[in-house]
Motif scaffolding. Structure first.
Motif, PDB file in Angstrom:
ATOM      1  N   LEU A 232      42.437  37.009 -26.573  1.00  0.00           N
ATOM      2  CA  LEU A 232      41.526  37.597 -25.938  1.00  0.00           C
ATOM      3  C   LEU A 232      40.112  38.091 -26.514  1.00  0.00           C
ATOM      4  O   LEU A 232      39.273  38.228 -26.094  1.00  0.00           O
ATOM      5  CB  LEU A 232      42.511  39.054 -25.637  1.00  0.00           C
ATOM      6  N   ASP A 233      40.386  38.195 -28.052  1.00  0.00           N
ATOM      7  CA  ASP A 233      39.009  38.330 -28.751  1.00  0.00           C
ATOM      8  C   ASP A 233      37.901  36.945 -28.578  1.00  0.00           C
ATOM      9  O   ASP A 233      36.839  37.314 -28.608  1.00  0.00           O
ATOM     10  CB  ASP A 233      39.227  38.539 -30.329  1.00  0.00           C
ATOM     11  N   GLN A 234      38.595  35.732 -28.478  1.00  0.00           N
ATOM     12  CA  GLN A 234      37.685  34.750 -28.016  1.00  0.00           C
ATOM     13  C   GLN A 234      37.251  34.733 -26.696  1.00  0.00           C
ATOM     14  O   GLN A 234      36.086  34.648 -26.414  1.00  0.00           O
ATOM     15  CB  GLN A 234      38.498  33.609 -28.234  1.00  0.00           C
ATOM     16  N   LEU A 235      38.220  35.340 -25.649  1.00  0.00           N
ATOM     17  CA  LEU A 235      37.357  35.473 -24.457  1.00  0.00           C
ATOM     18  C   LEU A 235      36.419  36.459 -24.211  1.00  0.00           C
ATOM     19  O   LEU A 235      35.569  36.449 -23.518  1.00  0.00           O
ATOM     20  CB  LEU A 235      38.819  35.612 -23.579  1.00  0.00           C
ATOM     21  N   GLN A 236      36.672  37.487 -25.036  1.00  0.00           N
ATOM     22  CA  GLN A 236      35.806  38.904 -25.093  1.00  0.00           C
ATOM     23  C   GLN A 236      34.532  38.514 -25.635  1.00  0.00           C
ATOM     24  O   GLN A 236      33.476  38.716 -25.185  1.00  0.00           O
ATOM     25  CB  GLN A 236      36.372  39.860 -26.046  1.00  0.00           C
ATOM     26  N   ALA A 237      34.357  37.638 -26.890  1.00  0.00           N
ATOM     27  CA  ALA A 237      33.333  37.062 -27.266  1.00  0.00           C
ATOM     28  C   ALA A 237      32.402  36.310 -26.360  1.00  0.00           C
ATOM     29  O   ALA A 237      31.157  36.344 -26.267  1.00  0.00           O
ATOM     30  CB  ALA A 237      33.571  36.484 -28.473  1.00  0.00           C
ATOM     31  N   ALA A 238      33.019  35.463 -25.645  1.00  0.00           N
ATOM     32  CA  ALA A 238      32.375  34.442 -24.451  1.00  0.00           C
ATOM     33  C   ALA A 238      31.868  35.378 -23.357  1.00  0.00           C
ATOM     34  O   ALA A 238      30.631  35.032 -22.908  1.00  0.00           O
ATOM     35  CB  ALA A 238      33.376  33.336 -23.930  1.00  0.00           C
ATOM     36  N   LEU A 239      32.611  36.208 -23.057  1.00  0.00           N
ATOM     37  CA  LEU A 239      32.100  37.297 -21.845  1.00  0.00           C
ATOM     38  C   LEU A 239      30.953  38.021 -22.320  1.00  0.00           C
ATOM     39  O   LEU A 239      29.659  38.177 -21.887  1.00  0.00           O
ATOM     40  CB  LEU A 239      33.121  38.143 -21.491  1.00  0.00           C
ATOM     41  N   LEU A 240      30.860  38.590 -23.481  1.00  0.00           N
ATOM     42  CA  LEU A 240      29.825  39.126 -24.158  1.00  0.00           C
ATOM     43  C   LEU A 240      28.448  38.335 -24.333  1.00  0.00           C
ATOM     44  O   LEU A 240      27.547  38.997 -24.173  1.00  0.00           O
ATOM     45  CB  LEU A 240      30.166  39.854 -25.545  1.00  0.00           C
ATOM     46  N   ALA A 241      28.848  36.951 -24.705  1.00  0.00           N
ATOM     47  CA  ALA A 241      27.542  36.460 -25.055  1.00  0.00           C
ATOM     48  C   ALA A 241      26.950  35.931 -23.737  1.00  0.00           C
ATOM     49  O   ALA A 241      25.712  35.990 -23.635  1.00  0.00           O
ATOM     50  CB  ALA A 241      28.266  34.931 -25.559  1.00  0.00           C
ATOM     51  N   CYS A 242      27.790  35.766 -22.452  1.00  0.00           N
ATOM     52  CA  CYS A 242      27.182  35.399 -21.134  1.00  0.00           C
ATOM     53  C   CYS A 242      26.635  36.729 -20.624  1.00  0.00           C
ATOM     54  O   CYS A 242      25.439  36.668 -20.066  1.00  0.00           O
ATOM     55  CB  CYS A 242      28.247  35.196 -20.231  1.00  0.00           C
ATOM     56  N   ALA A 243      27.223  37.874 -20.902  1.00  0.00           N
ATOM     57  CA  ALA A 243      26.415  39.186 -20.576  1.00  0.00           C
ATOM     58  C   ALA A 243      25.323  39.546 -21.211  1.00  0.00           C
ATOM     59  O   ALA A 243      24.262  40.021 -20.671  1.00  0.00           O
ATOM     60  CB  ALA A 243      27.647  40.428 -20.888  1.00  0.00           C
ATOM     61  N   HIS A 244      25.207  39.133 -22.628  1.00  0.00           N
ATOM     62  CA  HIS A 244      23.884  39.301 -23.253  1.00  0.00           C
ATOM     63  C   HIS A 244      22.818  38.560 -22.650  1.00  0.00           C
ATOM     64  O   HIS A 244      21.722  38.911 -22.565  1.00  0.00           O
ATOM     65  CB  HIS A 244      24.037  38.985 -24.693  1.00  0.00           C
ATOM     66  N   ARG A 245      23.165  37.256 -22.351  1.00  0.00           N
ATOM     67  CA  ARG A 245      22.245  36.465 -21.803  1.00  0.00           C
ATOM     68  C   ARG A 245      21.904  36.917 -20.476  1.00  0.00           C
ATOM     69  O   ARG A 245      20.274  36.953 -20.320  1.00  0.00           O
ATOM     70  CB  ARG A 245      22.844  35.093 -21.482  1.00  0.00           C
ATOM     71  N   LEU A 246      22.499  37.470 -19.783  1.00  0.00           N
ATOM     72  CA  LEU A 246      22.067  37.902 -18.428  1.00  0.00           C
ATOM     73  C   LEU A 246      21.244  39.230 -18.731  1.00  0.00           C
ATOM     74  O   LEU A 246      20.370  39.502 -17.619  1.00  0.00           O
ATOM     75  CB  LEU A 246      23.366  38.385 -17.396  1.00  0.00           C
ATOM     76  N   TRP A 247      21.830  40.028 -19.452  1.00  0.00           N
ATOM     77  CA  TRP A 247      20.890  41.365 -19.709  1.00  0.00           C
ATOM     78  C   TRP A 247      19.516  41.025 -20.056  1.00  0.00           C
ATOM     79  O   TRP A 247      18.523  41.531 -19.611  1.00  0.00           O
ATOM     80  CB  TRP A 247      21.606  42.171 -20.795  1.00  0.00           C
ATOM     81  N   LEU A 248      19.365  39.876 -21.054  1.00  0.00           N
ATOM     82  CA  LEU A 248      18.041  39.820 -21.556  1.00  0.00           C
ATOM     83  C   LEU A 248      17.093  39.068 -20.562  1.00  0.00           C
ATOM     84  O   LEU A 248      16.184  39.231 -20.351  1.00  0.00           O
ATOM     85  CB  LEU A 248      18.069  38.698 -22.578  1.00  0.00           C
ATOM     86  N   GLU A 249      17.929  38.223 -19.567  1.00  0.00           N
ATOM     87  CA  GLU A 249      17.216  37.599 -18.307  1.00  0.00           C
ATOM     88  C   GLU A 249      16.857  38.839 -17.298  1.00  0.00           C
ATOM     89  O   GLU A 249      15.700  38.665 -16.986  1.00  0.00           O
ATOM     90  CB  GLU A 249      17.989  36.788 -17.669  1.00  0.00           C
ATOM     91  N   LYS A 250      17.625  39.708 -17.318  1.00  0.00           N
ATOM     92  CA  LYS A 250      17.280  41.011 -16.342  1.00  0.00           C
ATOM     93  C   LYS A 250      16.064  41.705 -16.952  1.00  0.00           C
ATOM     94  O   LYS A 250      15.018  41.972 -16.088  1.00  0.00           O
ATOM     95  CB  LYS A 250      18.292  41.849 -16.347  1.00  0.00           C
TER      96      LYS A 250
END
Length: 523
Positions: A118-136
């Motif tokens: 779960l910690d690996q999945l969480q890290a992947a999700l956070l990385a994707c969310a951070h990218r989307l936030w920067l794009e926004k």
């Protein structure tokens, strides 16, 4: 609040499509995903996942690779063909290089090996969310820059129109008030003239809104309880245009003290209520509510605007037809309107936004088709300031005099009005329609002239240049400038003498006479 917590909060606003053909594995991981994101959409194979993506357009995709009907990598390729910006995370038990290469070619962003930690999945999700936030944030910045450039251009136009409109209002209101000062209380025309004066005052407030939109208005800030503003606004908007519309007001239990120009905030609320009423063709309810709102760093990070602190929040909601996302994108564009032709010009919300911005506040709008609209106005709470005393209404006994005054204005109507007013109260007036004529008039009457009253902007020679020319002849000559623009806007303009005395149009006759007397009495 640290980085991880900020991005985790943003992740909770996003939708995730999870594609897994193993129902047991999908059931185990779905609960964890649903806890971390805003909305979870599930599919059992790539074909179903692709159809759900087309229907719901989720923000992030999490998918297995090997599945019947359509595998995860084929689905990823199809999704990237539709939208290359959607982050895709693949989960698989295979570590072969071929899978990694195919994943990269398919447009996959992250690769999580099974059994999933779960910690690996969480890290992947956070990385994707951070990218989307920067794009926004980047998109918001670009939109704000484009909107700022557009508003600046239209603001210059609005400011120019407002300036000339103030001159017209000055002629109307000045002449009416002059007549009112010289007719008896029982004169049958008094009520009609009062109606005209009230109309010019309302027009002046609208004009201030135009100047607010162009950010060239003068704000007169006083510490005010926003609850009081909202309570009194009801008398200004009721009765509403349709008796099937009810207005409900709920105010906070504690004072919400803000530094505001009350007349301008009144105008904002009237604009919002007018919009709300027009959105309810078949009747409904307009709700106005105030509350104390704490804006923290996470709010600022998420929305990309505002400053953290305490705000007075005024929410205006209706039960009307609402707006779709396309309309919401344009509501603050000048001259954009959702009303029928002839029902509105599309300046209400842009003017309101301009006013709120001058108060260091901001506006947020939420709406859904057929589910009404809520407009939230945030005004910063005043910090440890005493309330300004409410100025007393001046006694209507205009002061006069016997001095000679040079009046300069390229508007013949305003020049005539000022001459009529000043001569009525004992002054001798020398008139001029432009700067060059004013200099010649001053040369001829310099021994008698005690004060020059001049417009700031005139064709040929502006007010500041006129003052320079006359002061070459008489250095201690006194000047009173008149303009439709406030001093804050005029400072630094070559047409204005910084630090000079100024009275803003449209002004009351009493105020002009008082200012003239004060200047003449100065040592």
């Amino acid at each position: 609040m640290d980085y991880t917590e900020q991005v985790s909060r943003y992740l909770k606003t996003l939708s995730v499509l999870y594609v897994e053909d193993d129902s047991i594995a999908r059931g185990l991981l779905a609960g964890s995903l649903a806890h971390r994101c805003g909305t979870l959409i599930e599919a059992c194979n790539g074909a179903e996942g692709l159809e759900l993506f087309k229907a719901h357009h989720p923000d992030i995709v999490v998918t297995d690779i090997q599945m019947p009907v359509m595998d995860g990598l084929r689905m990823a390729e199809e999704i990237c063909a539709l939208d290359r910006d959607v982050p895709i995370i693949v989960t698989t038990a295979f570590e072969e290089t071929d899978y990694f290469q195919r994943s990269i070619a398919a447009g996959v962003d992250r690769y999580v090996l099974k059994p999933i930690m779960l910690d690996q999945l969480q890290a992947a999700l956070l990385a994707c969310a951070h990218r989307l936030w920067l794009e926004k944030q980047h998109q918001l910045h670009d939109q704000q820059m484009r909107q700022a450039e557009k508003n600046e251009a239209i603001g210059q136009l609005a400011g120019g129109v407002a300036h000339h409109f103030n001159n017209i209002l000055q002629v109307i209101s000045g002449n009416c008030e002059f007549v009112m000062m010289h007719i008896s209380d029982d004169d049958p025309n008094r009520a009609r003239i009062s109606t005209v004066i009230e109309a010019t005052h309302r027009a002046a407030q609208i004009n201030q809104g135009l100047l607010a939109f162009s950010q060239k208005q003068m704000v007169q800030l006083q510490q005010t309880d926003i609850n009081d503003v909202v309570r009194t606004i009801k008398s200004k908007i009721v009765p509403v245009p349709d008796d099937t519309i009810r207005v409900q007001i709920t105010t906070a239990g504690t004072p919400l003290e803000c530094l505001v120009d009350r007349a301008q905030i009144d105008q904002v609320l009237k604009n919002l209520v007018s919009n709300a009423c027009n959105a309810m063709k078949n009747g409904g309810v307009v709700s106005i509510e105030t509350s104390l709102q704490k804006v923290d760093d996470s709010f600022v990070q998420l929305h990309g605007f505002a400053e953290s602190g305490d705000y007075a929040l005024v929410s205006v909601s209706d039960t009307g037809i609402g707006m779709d996302k396309e309309a919401l994108r344009h509501i603050f564009n000048p001259f954009y309107t959702t009303r029928e032709i002839g029902q509105g010009i599309g300046l209400g919300l842009p003017m309101s936004l301009g006013i709120v911005k001058t108060h260091n506040g901001f506006i947020n709008v939420y709406s859904e088709p057929d589910n009404g609209t809520t407009v939230r106005v945030y005004l910063p709470i005043a910090k440890n300031q005493e309330k300004d005393a409410v100025p007393e209404t001046p006694k209507e006994t205009p002061p006069g005099g016997t001095e000679t005054i040079l009046v300069v204005d390229d508007s013949a109507e305003i020049q005539q009005l000022l001459a009529l007013l000043l001569t009525k109260y004992g002054y001798t007036v020398v008139g001029a329609g432009n700067g060059q004529d004013a200099v010649e008039a001053f040369r001829a009457e310099r021994e008698q002239i005690a004060l020059v009253v001049t417009d700031v902007f005139m064709e040929g020679m502006a007010g500041a240049e006129l003052a320079q020319q006359i002061r070459l002849l008489q250095p201690d000559m006194k000047f009173l400038f008149t303009s439709g623009y406030p001093a804050e806007t005029l400072r630094g303009n070559k047409a204005f003498d910084d630090g000079a005395d100024l009275i803003c149009k449209p002004f009351r006759p009493y105020d002009l006479l008082k200012k003239v007397r004060e200047l003449l009495d100065k040592g």
